[in-house]
Scaffold this motif. Structure first.
Motif, PDB file in Angstrom:
ATOM      1  N   ALA A  46       0.835  -1.201   0.000  1.00 38.02           N
ATOM      2  CA  ALA A  46       0.000   0.000   0.000  1.00 38.02           C
ATOM      3  C   ALA A  46       0.873   1.257   0.000  1.00 38.02           C
ATOM      4  CB  ALA A  46      -0.927  -0.013   1.213  1.00 38.02           C
ATOM      5  N   SER A  47       1.905   1.270   0.824  1.00 39.75           N
ATOM      6  CA  SER A  47       2.791   2.444   0.893  1.00 39.75           C
ATOM      7  C   SER A  47       3.597   2.609  -0.394  1.00 39.75           C
ATOM      8  CB  SER A  47       3.748   2.301   2.088  1.00 39.75           C
ATOM      9  OG  SER A  47       3.033   2.235   3.300  1.00 39.75           O
ATOM     10  N   SER A  48       4.060   1.494  -0.949  1.00 42.26           N
ATOM     11  CA  SER A  48       4.869   1.548  -2.176  1.00 42.26           C
ATOM     12  C   SER A  48       4.021   1.952  -3.378  1.00 42.26           C
ATOM     13  CB  SER A  48       5.531   0.195  -2.426  1.00 42.26           C
ATOM     14  OG  SER A  48       6.410  -0.141  -1.381  1.00 42.26           O
ATOM     15  N   ASP A  49       2.818   1.411  -3.477  1.00 38.88           N
ATOM     16  CA  ASP A  49       1.932   1.760  -4.593  1.00 38.88           C
ATOM     17  C   ASP A  49       1.629   3.251  -4.599  1.00 38.88           C
ATOM     18  OD1 ASP A  49       1.893  -0.831  -5.399  1.00 38.88           O
ATOM     19  OD2 ASP A  49      -0.136  -1.283  -4.711  1.00 38.88           O
ATOM     20  N   ALA A  50       1.439   3.833  -3.410  1.00 38.49           N
ATOM     21  CA  ALA A  50       1.128   5.262  -3.317  1.00 38.49           C
ATOM     22  C   ALA A  50       2.267   6.114  -3.863  1.00 38.49           C
ATOM     23  CB  ALA A  50       0.837   5.633  -1.867  1.00 38.49           C
ATOM     24  N   ALA A  51       3.504   5.592  -3.791  1.00 37.52           N
ATOM     25  CA  ALA A  51       4.677   6.326  -4.280  1.00 37.52           C
ATOM     26  C   ALA A  51       5.142   5.837  -5.646  1.00 37.52           C
ATOM     27  CB  ALA A  51       5.809   6.195  -3.270  1.00 37.52           C
ATOM     28  N   ASN A  52       4.361   4.940  -6.268  1.00 33.91           N
ATOM     29  CA  ASN A  52       4.724   4.351  -7.574  1.00 33.91           C
ATOM     30  C   ASN A  52       6.040   3.577  -7.513  1.00 33.91           C
ATOM     31  OD1 ASN A  52       2.450   5.324  -9.058  1.00 33.91           O
ATOM     32  ND2 ASN A  52       3.407   7.342  -9.128  1.00 33.91           N
ATOM     33  N   TYR A  53       6.254   2.889  -6.399  1.00 33.12           N
ATOM     34  CA  TYR A  53       7.411   2.026  -6.252  1.00 33.12           C
ATOM     35  C   TYR A  53       7.001   0.571  -6.488  1.00 33.12           C
ATOM     36  CZ  TYR A  53       9.656   6.063  -4.011  1.00 33.12           C
ATOM     37  OH  TYR A  53      10.178   7.296  -3.741  1.00 33.12           O
ATOM     38  N   ILE A  54       7.983  -0.284  -6.740  1.00 35.41           N
ATOM     39  CA  ILE A  54       7.736  -1.695  -7.039  1.00 35.41           C
ATOM     40  C   ILE A  54       8.267  -2.521  -5.883  1.00 35.41           C
ATOM     41  CG2 ILE A  54       8.167  -3.572  -8.673  1.00 35.41           C
ATOM     42  CD1 ILE A  54       8.897  -1.184 -10.685  1.00 35.41           C
ATOM     43  N   VAL A  55       7.394  -3.334  -5.288  1.00 31.28           N
ATOM     44  CA  VAL A  55       7.771  -4.080  -4.092  1.00 31.28           C
ATOM     45  C   VAL A  55       7.740  -5.573  -4.365  1.00 31.28           C
ATOM     46  CG1 VAL A  55       5.405  -4.121  -3.209  1.00 31.28           C
ATOM     47  CG2 VAL A  55       7.301  -4.329  -1.607  1.00 31.28           C
ATOM     48  N   ALA A  56       8.583  -6.318  -3.679  1.00 34.37           N
ATOM     49  CA  ALA A  56       8.662  -7.771  -3.868  1.00 34.37           C
ATOM     50  C   ALA A  56       9.062  -8.446  -2.560  1.00 34.37           C
ATOM     51  CB  ALA A  56       9.672  -8.118  -4.959  1.00 34.37           C
ATOM     52  N   ARG A  57       8.702  -9.713  -2.462  1.00 38.00           N
ATOM     53  CA  ARG A  57       9.233 -10.528  -1.365  1.00 38.00           C
ATOM     54  C   ARG A  57      10.532 -11.136  -1.867  1.00 38.00           C
ATOM     55  NH1 ARG A  57       6.751 -16.033   1.387  1.00 38.00           N
ATOM     56  NH2 ARG A  57       8.201 -16.115   3.166  1.00 38.00           N
ATOM     57  N   TYR A  58      11.630 -10.783  -1.211  1.00 32.32           N
ATOM     58  CA  TYR A  58      12.952 -11.180  -1.673  1.00 32.32           C
ATOM     59  C   TYR A  58      13.277 -12.609  -1.273  1.00 32.32           C
ATOM     60  CZ  TYR A  58      17.699 -10.109  -3.247  1.00 32.32           C
ATOM     61  OH  TYR A  58      18.880 -10.078  -3.936  1.00 32.32           O
ATOM     62  N   GLY A  59      12.675 -13.050  -0.174  1.00 37.25           N
ATOM     63  CA  GLY A  59      12.909 -14.414   0.306  1.00 37.25           C
ATOM     64  C   GLY A  59      12.782 -14.469   1.810  1.00 37.25           C
ATOM     65  N   GLY A  60      12.080 -15.476   2.344  1.00 33.21           N
ATOM     66  CA  GLY A  60      11.915 -15.583   3.788  1.00 33.21           C
ATOM     67  C   GLY A  60      11.235 -14.352   4.350  1.00 33.21           C
ATOM     68  N   GLU A  61      11.912 -13.697   5.318  1.00 32.53           N
ATOM     69  CA  GLU A  61      11.362 -12.465   5.889  1.00 32.53           C
ATOM     70  C   GLU A  61      12.000 -11.220   5.282  1.00 32.53           C
ATOM     71  OE1 GLU A  61      14.524 -13.863   8.931  1.00 32.53           O
ATOM     72  OE2 GLU A  61      13.205 -14.721   7.413  1.00 32.53           O
ATOM     73  N   GLU A  62      12.660 -11.390   4.141  1.00 34.61           N
ATOM     74  CA  GLU A  62      13.273 -10.253   3.440  1.00 34.61           C
ATOM     75  C   GLU A  62      12.355  -9.752   2.333  1.00 34.61           C
ATOM     76  OE1 GLU A  62      18.092 -10.803   3.967  1.00 34.61           O
ATOM     77  OE2 GLU A  62      17.171 -11.244   2.038  1.00 34.61           O
ATOM     78  N   PHE A  63      12.303  -8.420   2.186  1.00 34.17           N
ATOM     79  CA  PHE A  63      11.504  -7.779   1.147  1.00 34.17           C
ATOM     80  C   PHE A  63      12.377  -6.758   0.428  1.00 34.17           C
ATOM     81  CE2 PHE A  63       8.629  -9.444   4.252  1.00 34.17           C
ATOM     82  CZ  PHE A  63       7.481  -9.817   3.560  1.00 34.17           C
TER      83      PHE A  63
END
Length: 612
Positions: free
Chosen positions: A299-316
């Motif tokens: 939600a926070s990333s979309d508002a700023a037009n950023y691209i978010v991903a789950r990098y692995g495990g508890e990493e994003f």
């Protein structure tokens, strides 16, 4: 009301006027025209413009309207086709009243020019209207080429003037994506001509029904393709982009940022004490936490037009296009506070009594060698945040505690790298000695430059192994007296690629790859293997190029006489801004002169110590 005159608006006005003038002068009501057929053609265009054929993977659409216009040209000639265009445009403008009038006008003018020019191209080489004929094959091809070339030109110029597209990139992309579509349109226009030969209305109706059914079938196919692609690119737990797709997007964003000289930052974050949370409440509750955290992050990333991903495990991870490090740092700190203030079930059992994360930010620079390097820097910064007590945002600067530790661990690889290098003793003593001297120069020169600890260690290690790829070069080429012939020189140049392959087998040495692979790139872009220029060459590779070249000039080589230090210094200055980055030339020369004036014999002793 003030009218703003921009190049794009002037262009729109000019094309609209030209198109209207050509249409006005050339339109004639055909005698004995079949009005039912004219309206039927216009109606088919309206229907097929609505039911386009979606083509995977990007969802480009294939509209049949151009097939109908071309078929009309081939069957009925110019006047009837312009009449069909007029009927369609009037009806479409009435239906789509919300579209700005100038867009309708521009679109009408563009189609008018395309139809007029393609018709005259058709008759220019003796094409004749009527039923399809083998004699018309060349006129058919010329007509459609004219039609679509004009389409690309008229529309492409507008986007370029609007500065929404780079002209070269635009035409590359459009040609790549539409070539198959254009060929399909030609074939379909000829199919329509054949279908309409026995009965105009029946043939047109059959073509329209087929096109309509194809549209529905391709829409289902495209939606299925999209659904499967999304599943393949999404993390099943959080619904965010997965690691593989994230790296694919990052490659494109980094390339675009470099081409357009726009800032870009990458963030890697890790939820603090997540293992403890899992131990306290179990993996199911841990999965719920990951889902909720991912939703907040998205939600926070979309508002700023950023691209978010789950990098692995508890990493994003987050890609931040058009964002400099200062803005990225501010955004991540606000996000960190928001996460701290958001209650999640059970977080009171964690050390901070709330959910927190540690994150590292790395900014892409023109000299960034690869996506892996960028992610590596963000990863280093993230671990530095962890080491400083967690719940922190850390910018990569190369001076962090983790960076120093990592550099020290790299130093442990020096012995292994030198062991590999000793293979040269059995094959090419000169290369081994040269590498040891370049290594010593790098040690001294790195002290003079404003390099981070990590950069110093990387430069020094890279200097030691930069020519390791010559292991793969035949002995007779390495030791040949006199100049190499073109074939031998091309083979010799491959040593940088061979070296990259050798270094790549050891993940701990991956930071050395740019130095091994790119130390023969030139500042003016005339080097190898890629012809990189200026700051698109990584900084450490530009520094190594100066050091490597100086030692090569001042020591005996099989195919080159030795230069004195003064002659080599003169050559460095002469090639400053050509072969070498000017900012490193005078500092290096100052270091060499300091050795001379101080009577420093260290570099001369290096070679002698190797023999012993």
């Amino acid at each position: 009301m003030r009218i703003i005159r921009t190049p794009a608006s002037i262009y729109l006005f000019s094309i609209s006027v030209i198109g209207l003038l050509f249409f006005t002068f050339l339109i004639k009501i055909p005698q004995h025209s079949d009005w039912i057929v004219m309206f039927a053609l216009s109606g088919s265009i309206l229907l097929l413009n609505y039911y386009t054929i979606l083509i995977p993977p990007k969802g480009n659409s294939l509209s049949m309207d151009s097939s109908i216009y071309l078929a009309s040209i081939f069957l009925f000639g110019l006047h009837s086709t312009l009449l069909v265009l007029l009927i369609y445009s009037v009806i479409f403008a009435i239906i789509q009243r919300k579209i700005a009038w100038w867009k309708h006008l521009f679109n009408f003018s563009v189609y008018s020019l395309m139809i007029i020019c393609s018709y005259y191209a058709f008759i220019l080489i003796d094409g004749f209207t009527g039923p399809i004929s083998v004699k018309n094959i060349i006129p058919y091809l010329l007509s459609i080429c004219t039609y679509f070339s004009l389409n690309l030109l008229l529309v492409g110029v507008y986007f370029v003037l609007e500065a929404t597209e780079n002209i070269i990139n635009f035409f590359k992309e459009i040609l790549k994506e539409t070539t198959a579509t254009y060929i399909s349109t030609l074939v379909l226009s000829l199919v329509l001509v054949i279908l309409m030969k026995p009965n105009h209305l029946f043939g047109l109706s059959l073509f329209t029904v087929i096109a309509f059914l194809l549209s529905l079938a391709f829409k289902q196919h495209f939606n299925l393709f999209k659904e499967i692609s999304e599943k393949a690119n999404k993390d099943f737990l959080t619904g965010l982009n997965n690691h593989g797709y994230f790296k694919e997007i990052l490659e494109k964003e980094v390339t675009a940022a470099k081409e357009n000289e726009q800032p870009l930052c990458v963030v890697i974050m890790d939820i603090d004490d997540f293992k403890k949370y899992n131990d306290l409440y179990g993996h199911i509750q841990g999965d719920h936490l990951l889902q909720e955290f991912g939703s907040l992050l998205k939600a926070s990333s979309d508002a700023a037009n950023y691209i978010v991903a789950r990098y692995g495990g508890e990493e994003f991870s987050i890609i931040m296009p058009n964002t400099d490090r200062k803005t990225a740092y501010s955004f991540m700190n606000e996000l960190r506070k928001k996460v701290n203030d958001t209650y999640y079930k059970g977080v009171e059992g964690l050390p901070y009594g709330c959910l927190s994360f540690s994150s590292g930010i790395a900014e892409c620079e023109k000299e960034t060698y690869s996506v892996s390097e960028l992610l590596n820097k963000a990863d280093q910064a993230m671990y530095a945040a962890k080491n400083q007590g967690k719940n922190l945002v850390q910018l990569y600067n190369g001076h962090s505690e983790y960076s120093v530790q990592r550099s020290l661990s790299l130093e442990k690889e020096l012995e292994e790298a030198e062991f590999q290098l000793k293979i040269f003793l059995s094959k090419d003593v000169y290369t081994y000695r040269h590498s040891k001297r370049v290594y010593q120069y790098a040690v001294d020169f790195s002290r003079m430059l404003n390099l981070s600890v990590d950069e110093r260690k990387t430069l020094i290690l890279g200097a030691l192994v930069h020519d390791i790829g010559k292991i793969e070069i035949p002995r007779d080429i390495l030791n040949k007296k006199g100049s190499l012939d073109p074939h031998e020189w091309e083979f010799m140049k491959k040593h940088v690629t061979y070296g990259k392959d050798i270094i790549s087998t050891n993940k701990k040495l991956e930071d050395l790859i740019p130095l091994v692979e790119l130390h023969h790139e030139r500042y003016d872009g005339n080097g190898y293997p890629y012809g990189l220029a200026g700051k698109s060459i990584p900084k450490l590779a530009r520094i190594l190029c100066v050091i490597d070249s100086f030692d090569a000039m001042t020591t005996e080589r099989p195919y080159q006489k030795t230069k004195t230090f003064q002659e080599a210094i003169a050559e460095l200055r002469h090639c400053s801004g050509k072969q070498f980055d000017p900012q490193f030339i005078e500092p290096f020369i100052a270091m060499i002169k300091e050795f001379e004036t101080s009577g420093d014999e260290q570099h001369k002793e290096v070679a002698a110590s190797i023999v012993n």
